[in-house]
Design an enzyme around this catalytic site. Sequence first.
Site, PDB file in Angstrom:
ATOM      1  N   ARG A  53       0.819  -1.223   0.000  1.00  0.00           N
ATOM      2  CA  ARG A  53       0.000   0.000   0.000  1.00  0.00           C
ATOM      3  C   ARG A  53       0.848   1.266   0.000  1.00  0.00           C
ATOM      4  O   ARG A  53       0.383   2.335  -0.376  1.00  0.00           O
ATOM      5  CB  ARG A  53      -0.991   0.032   1.178  1.00  0.00           C
ATOM      6  CG  ARG A  53      -1.857   1.313   1.154  1.00  0.00           C
ATOM      7  CD  ARG A  53      -3.028   1.322   2.131  1.00  0.00           C
ATOM      8  NE  ARG A  53      -2.700   0.806   3.414  1.00  0.00           N
ATOM      9  CZ  ARG A  53      -2.066   1.486   4.381  1.00  0.00           C
ATOM     10  NH1 ARG A  53      -1.711   2.740   4.191  1.00  0.00           N
ATOM     11  NH2 ARG A  53      -1.799   0.914   5.523  1.00  0.00           N
ATOM     12  N   TYR A 107     -13.687  14.372 -17.585  1.00  0.00           N
ATOM     13  CA  TYR A 107     -14.251  13.052 -17.325  1.00  0.00           C
ATOM     14  C   TYR A 107     -15.310  13.171 -16.217  1.00  0.00           C
ATOM     15  O   TYR A 107     -15.125  13.914 -15.246  1.00  0.00           O
ATOM     16  CB  TYR A 107     -13.104  12.138 -16.894  1.00  0.00           C
ATOM     17  CG  TYR A 107     -13.501  10.718 -16.664  1.00  0.00           C
ATOM     18  CD1 TYR A 107     -13.823   9.884 -17.729  1.00  0.00           C
ATOM     19  CD2 TYR A 107     -13.559  10.199 -15.373  1.00  0.00           C
ATOM     20  CE1 TYR A 107     -14.189   8.573 -17.508  1.00  0.00           C
ATOM     21  CE2 TYR A 107     -13.925   8.879 -15.151  1.00  0.00           C
ATOM     22  CZ  TYR A 107     -14.241   8.066 -16.222  1.00  0.00           C
ATOM     23  OH  TYR A 107     -14.607   6.772 -16.020  1.00  0.00           O
ATOM     24  N   ASP A 183      -4.970  15.672 -17.158  1.00  0.00           N
ATOM     25  CA  ASP A 183      -5.357  14.283 -17.434  1.00  0.00           C
ATOM     26  C   ASP A 183      -5.086  14.046 -18.917  1.00  0.00           C
ATOM     27  O   ASP A 183      -5.780  14.568 -19.788  1.00  0.00           O
ATOM     28  CB  ASP A 183      -6.839  14.093 -17.099  1.00  0.00           C
ATOM     29  CG  ASP A 183      -7.328  12.651 -17.329  1.00  0.00           C
ATOM     30  OD1 ASP A 183      -6.706  11.924 -18.134  1.00  0.00           O
ATOM     31  OD2 ASP A 183      -8.355  12.282 -16.731  1.00  0.00           O
TER      32      ASP A 183
HETATM   33  C1  LIG Z   1     -11.423   6.295 -17.621  1.00  0.00           C
HETATM   34  C2  LIG Z   1     -10.960   7.676 -17.340  1.00  0.00           C
HETATM   35  C3  LIG Z   1     -10.714   8.103 -16.028  1.00  0.00           C
HETATM   36  C4  LIG Z   1     -10.965   7.228 -14.823  1.00  0.00           C
HETATM   37  O1  LIG Z   1     -10.078   6.149 -14.806  1.00  0.00           O
HETATM   38  P1  LIG Z   1     -10.356   4.774 -14.016  1.00  0.00           P
HETATM   39  O2  LIG Z   1      -9.111   3.998 -14.319  1.00  0.00           O
HETATM   40  O3  LIG Z   1     -11.603   4.175 -14.556  1.00  0.00           O
HETATM   41  O4  LIG Z   1     -10.491   5.139 -12.577  1.00  0.00           O
HETATM   42  C5  LIG Z   1     -10.242   9.390 -15.839  1.00  0.00           C
HETATM   43  N1  LIG Z   1     -10.029  10.219 -16.887  1.00  0.00           N
HETATM   44  C6  LIG Z   1     -10.275   9.842 -18.146  1.00  0.00           C
HETATM   45  C7  LIG Z   1     -10.031  10.813 -19.251  1.00  0.00           C
HETATM   46  C8  LIG Z   1     -10.741   8.566 -18.417  1.00  0.00           C
HETATM   47  O5  LIG Z   1     -10.988   8.204 -19.678  1.00  0.00           O
END
Ligand SMILES: *Cc1c(COP(=O)(O)O)cnc(C)c1O
Length: 391
Positions: A53, A107, A183
């Site tokens: 962890r 997202y 992101d």
């Molecule tokens: C899928 C996605 C997430 C979330 O990711 P998980 O691995 O499902 O927690 C966040 N940002 C974007 C752009 C995504 O496509």
Amino acid sequence: MNTDDSTTGHGFSTLGIHGGAVRGAPGDSVVPPLVQSATFLGGGPDDRLMYSRYGNNPLQELVGRKIAALEGCEAGLVLGSGMGAISSVLLAFVEQGDHIVASRHLYGATLELLEVELPRRGVTTTFVEPTDVASWREAITDRTRILYLEAPTNPTLRIVDPRPAAEAASSAGEARDIRVVMDATFATPVNLRPASLGVDLVVHSATKYLGGHSDIIAGAVAGSEADIAAVTTMMKRYGAAADPHMVWLLDRGLRTLEVRMRRHNENALALARFLESHPAVEQVLHPGLESHPDHALAQELFPHGTGGMVSFVVRGGGEAADRVMSRLKLVQAAPSLGGVESLISQPRYTSHRAMTAEGRAALGIPDGFLRVSVGIEDVGDLVSDLEGALG
Ligand SMILES: *Cc1c(COP(=O)(O)O)cnc(C)c1O
């Protein structure tokens, strides 16, 4: 393909395979061993405590270094999911009373964190239209700690330029301590390295392209040593750690990231061009198409490829879109993206289900809108499948 890694001088494909690895000795396995252990020996006064962890089992550390190498950052961290990565980053740098400026185009679960969860903890967010480049600077307050954006966006595949946000953060001054977080799940480090454009922390849902096989839930963050240490503390405390087996699969995915992305890029552009020429299709959205609103910016920021996602609107609205989905034989209906297999979905049934049809249409997602995560199959087979389904 990016070959401009400043940390080691190696090309992108090489880093995907060897990045972060320590040279072995005769008798060592060629593939890093999967150490499926929660805890590790050590209990003396000077022993380092190792516990999965904490993110410090050997494979977690190796893949963290590989992600850092791929992003051209000092440090990297693997977490249990993309949302685990995003929430750990947000929690690390804001406290009660602080403020975030975020792009409107995020997202869904990230929007929920910003609109529902963080306000419960006294952290507010101002949403901006990120293509209005002055809006970042205008929204910054004395308490702003994070500028947050995502690109390409889902599902309209707009390219948000991180540079205006980075400039706004740095012109606010060192003392203000504002971090730019991006992101880059849809971009991948093959197509874009946000850190080279002034982004402080790059986050990924590694569930998507980094893993690449639709078989793991994973997250990743890259940034400075100090920032990654702060995110690691949040991961330890809130528990968004990565399971060792998942990390091993993620490492396997990263080994082929560059070749997969090259094919995703090629296939998506070819499919987008085919769709654009089809009379049953009203509109096609892919940043590599000349008709895309951000095409010029995409050419500048994404010289290696414009990604594996293609969205399109069929004539005849929702019913026509349902019909297309039901006639496909190879492309499968499912949410998510970034795997080797092609998947199709309608935002009105998935990411934008909670909105009204009018609300979606205002965002450029009318009924009839389909999103394809273009896989790495033979593109001729994908074109035939869509041609058959469009009728
Ligand atoms: C899928 C996605 C997430 C979330 O990711 P998980 O691995 O499902 O927690 C966040 N940002 C974007 C752009 C995504 O496509």
